[in-house]
Design a protein around this motif. Structure first.
Motif, PDB file in Angstrom:
ATOM      1  N   ILE B  14       0.856  -1.179   0.000  1.00 60.04           N
ATOM      2  CA  ILE B  14       0.000   0.000   0.000  1.00 60.04           C
ATOM      3  C   ILE B  14       0.898   1.237   0.000  1.00 60.04           C
ATOM      4  N   ALA B  40      -9.795  -0.741  -2.575  1.00 63.36           N
ATOM      5  CA  ALA B  40      -8.388  -0.950  -2.921  1.00 63.36           C
ATOM      6  C   ALA B  40      -8.291  -1.381  -4.381  1.00 63.36           C
ATOM      7  N   LEU B  49      -3.852  -5.667   2.948  1.00 63.72           N
ATOM      8  CA  LEU B  49      -5.053  -4.839   3.109  1.00 63.72           C
ATOM      9  C   LEU B  49      -5.696  -4.979   4.486  1.00 63.72           C
ATOM     10  N   VAL B  60     -12.504  -3.452   3.760  1.00 54.77           N
ATOM     11  CA  VAL B  60     -11.803  -3.122   2.515  1.00 54.77           C
ATOM     12  C   VAL B  60     -12.489  -3.843   1.363  1.00 54.77           C
ATOM     13  N   PHE B  62     -11.973  -5.008  -2.318  1.00 56.07           N
ATOM     14  CA  PHE B  62     -10.756  -5.221  -3.104  1.00 56.07           C
ATOM     15  C   PHE B  62     -11.122  -5.741  -4.477  1.00 56.07           C
ATOM     16  N   VAL B 173     -11.606  -8.004   4.555  1.00 59.75           N
ATOM     17  CA  VAL B 173     -11.377  -7.765   3.132  1.00 59.75           C
ATOM     18  C   VAL B 173     -12.447  -8.498   2.327  1.00 59.75           C
TER      19      VAL B 173
END
Lengths: 246, 324
Positions: B14, B40, B49, B60, B62, B173
């Motif tokens: 990141i 993300a 993440l 998150v 993704f 995530v």
């Protein structure tokens, strides 16, 4: 090839920046205005492309009458005609809507401007114009060449490198160094600029989405601490123990 | 309603600027009594993440579509707009990177929202008023701007937000698929060329920058800048004359018409400090100036200064830095 170059009228880099006592408005007193330096890269590249391939370069400014000196300067550098949208540039969206409205009336092959203005440092107008017109935006581009009448090759800066793109016209590109070498107008340019058309149009309706409430200036630094050249190594321990940046 | 943060990946990690955006976003969420979600995109490992929990991110989204490893504005916009709609995001936080700035302006129009870029502080939120401070006039002033639109988009200036690591917990995530088609990638770059980075540190992301000017007399002396940068874990930069003379590549030029940086520490060697140069570096937290001319204007903007010959001073600094 019809090229539109959008220019902003900004305080010269060396200007002292002051605000009215209530902090609400930029104080123009004693400030010299110039064509936004980033826009000059776009302007000179547009003129170079016109010189190589033919076509016209139109300069567009959203601003009040005092911007006309720099609009004339752009004409003296080599643009063919100019449009001024007669309005105080309230915010980026307002400016982008004015540019998009002009662009819709006159289908341009290329819409160029600088990557940001040195007064508001927003870097917003190019993206908004592209979105309003449904066109690709190449930001920030430091190289722009035409491969043929329909396709351009651009190089765009990314963090840590660059990208090479081939893009079909029309599109919006925002210029940065070293796209071109800005030019100083010559005497002939200055003479002919006086008779080139500069059309003034009224703004179209728009509702701003931001309000500039007040301005302030950064706190002054407390002064420089000098270190003897013989003891230069002392700097490193000051940076670690006093400034705490190492 | 929630706060949505764009998290960019680079080489599997990141970006630091995205950790700053995440820290900013989670604090805004707390003020608003809601939670911060990240979207993300790009070249980032899924395992990295979950750690965004430390910055206060609870969830998150993704999108691991490999085509998104290159920045393609249209595709990125679709992903973010869809995430914003799914999360009913009223506040969207970017870092003011080239990617963040490119997306913010398009998204503001697409979502009919308000945008402020180059933002240097957390917003002041009072009732319906949402005010941010942003840098204007190339670092010479700040403006307080009210974002009056329904959706507020904030692009946070790099290195202006402390990366927090106190929020604890890890983020969940979730896979996020936008169903992108080939048409969304029509504007993909033909080629991506990454630069050589002196000490392996990217200039726009660097916390420490060592920069050289004409005072170094020629490109053959750049080992001084590079060795000091290496000893400090810094990125290298240069002044405009140096890049105009082709001593150094253009992407290292900091200043009015180069790139603008705001590292914790900026060390200028043999740079006189013309106002055009200052415009690119004046929001650095600590500025060190090394110049043989005691009248060099840069000393007025500096925190620490050394008057003398760079060829004698810099080797001393390298020694001292190596001894840290």
């Amino acid at each position: 090839m019809k090229i539109l170059v959008c220019i902003s009228n900004v305080p010269d880099t060396t200007s002292k920046i002051n605000f009215t006592p209530d902090g609400k408005t930029f104080d123009k007193n004693g400030v010299q205005f110039v064509i936004n330096p980033w826009d000059e890269y776009a302007l000179t590249r547009a003129i170079e492309l016109k010189e190589a391939k033919g076509g016209t370069v139109t300069v567009l400014n959203v601003g009040e009458a005092d911007a006309e000196a720099n609009i004339r300067k752009a004409l003296a550098i080599g643009a063919d005609d100019a449009i001024r949208v007669n309005a105080f540039p309230k915010d980026a969206l307002f400016v982008a809507q004015q540019i998009a409205a002009i662009a819709k009336e006159n289908s341009y092959d290329l819409i160029l401007m600088g990557k940001e203005s040195i007064d508001f440092n927003g870097s917003q107008v190019h993206g908004m114009v592209g979105e309003l017109l449904g066109l690709p935006v190449i930001f920030p581009a430091f190289k722009l060449d035409l491969l043929d009448d329909t396709t351009a090759r651009l190089e765009r800066e990314i963090e840590g490198g660059k990208e090479v793109l081939e893009v079909k016209l029309p599109f919006v590109a925002s210029a940065q160094q070293p796209m071109s070498e800005p030019r100083i107008p010559n005497m002939r340019g200055i003479m002919t600029a006086r008779t080139k058309p500069l059309k003034v149009v009224e703004p179209s309706g728009s509702e701003p989405k931001t309000e500039y409430a007040s301005f302030s200036k950064p706190e002054k630094k407390s002064g420089v601490r000098m270190i003897e050249a013989e003891n230069a190594g002392e700097l490193i321990s000051l940076l670690r123990n006093e400034a705490k940046v190492l | 309603m929630s706060v949505l943060v764009l998290v960019e990946g680079f080489n599997g990690e990141i970006k630091k600027s995205s950790l700053e955006a995440a820290s900013y976003g989670s604090q805004v969420a707390t003020t608003l009594g809601t939670e911060a979600t990240a979207i993300a995109i790009g070249d980032v490992q899924e395992s990295a993440l979950a750690a965004l929990g430390a910055q206060g991110i609870r969830k998150v989204l993704f999108d691991d579509d490999a085509r998104l490893h290159n920045f393609v504005a249209e595709a990125y916009l679709k992903v973010i707009a869809q995430a914003a709609s799914q999360e009913s995001a009223k506040v969207i936080i970017f870092s003011n990177t080239n990617i963040g700035a490119a997306l913010g302006s398009r998204l503001a129009v697409r979502l009919n929202g308000s945008l402020a870029t180059n933002v240097t502080e957390l917003p002041v939120i009072a009732g319906d008023t949402f005010t941010v401070k942003r840098g204007v006039f190339s670092g010479k002033a700040f403006a307080d701007v009210n974002l009056t639109g329904d959706v507020k988009i904030v692009a946070v200036k790099k290195n202006s937000t402390e990366v927090r690591s106190d929020a604890g917990g890890s983020a969940t995530v979730e896979k996020f698929s936008t169903g992108l088609t080939d048409a969304d990638f029509a504007a993909a770059p033909k080629e991506t060329v990454m630069q050589e980075t002196g000490g392996g540190v990217l200039l726009p992301e660097a916390e420490i920058v060592v920069s050289g000017g004409r005072g170094l007399k020629g490109p053959e002396n750049w080992h001084l800048v590079e060795d000091l940068a290496k000893a400090l874990g810094a990125a290298t930069a240069c002044s405009k004359p140096v890049s105009d003379l082709d001593w150094r590549p253009h992407h290292e030029h900091v200043g009015q018409t180069g790139i603008t940086i705001s590292p914790n520490l900026y060390i200028a060697i043999g740079i006189s400090g013309a106002i055009q140069h200052l415009a690119g570096v004046n929001s650095s937290k600590v500025i060190v100036v090394i110049n043989k001319d005691p009248e060099a204007p840069f000393f007025k903007a500096a925190d620490y200064g050394i008057v003398g010959d760079a060829f004698e001073i810099v080797p001393q600094l390298i020694e001292a830095a190596k001894a840290l």
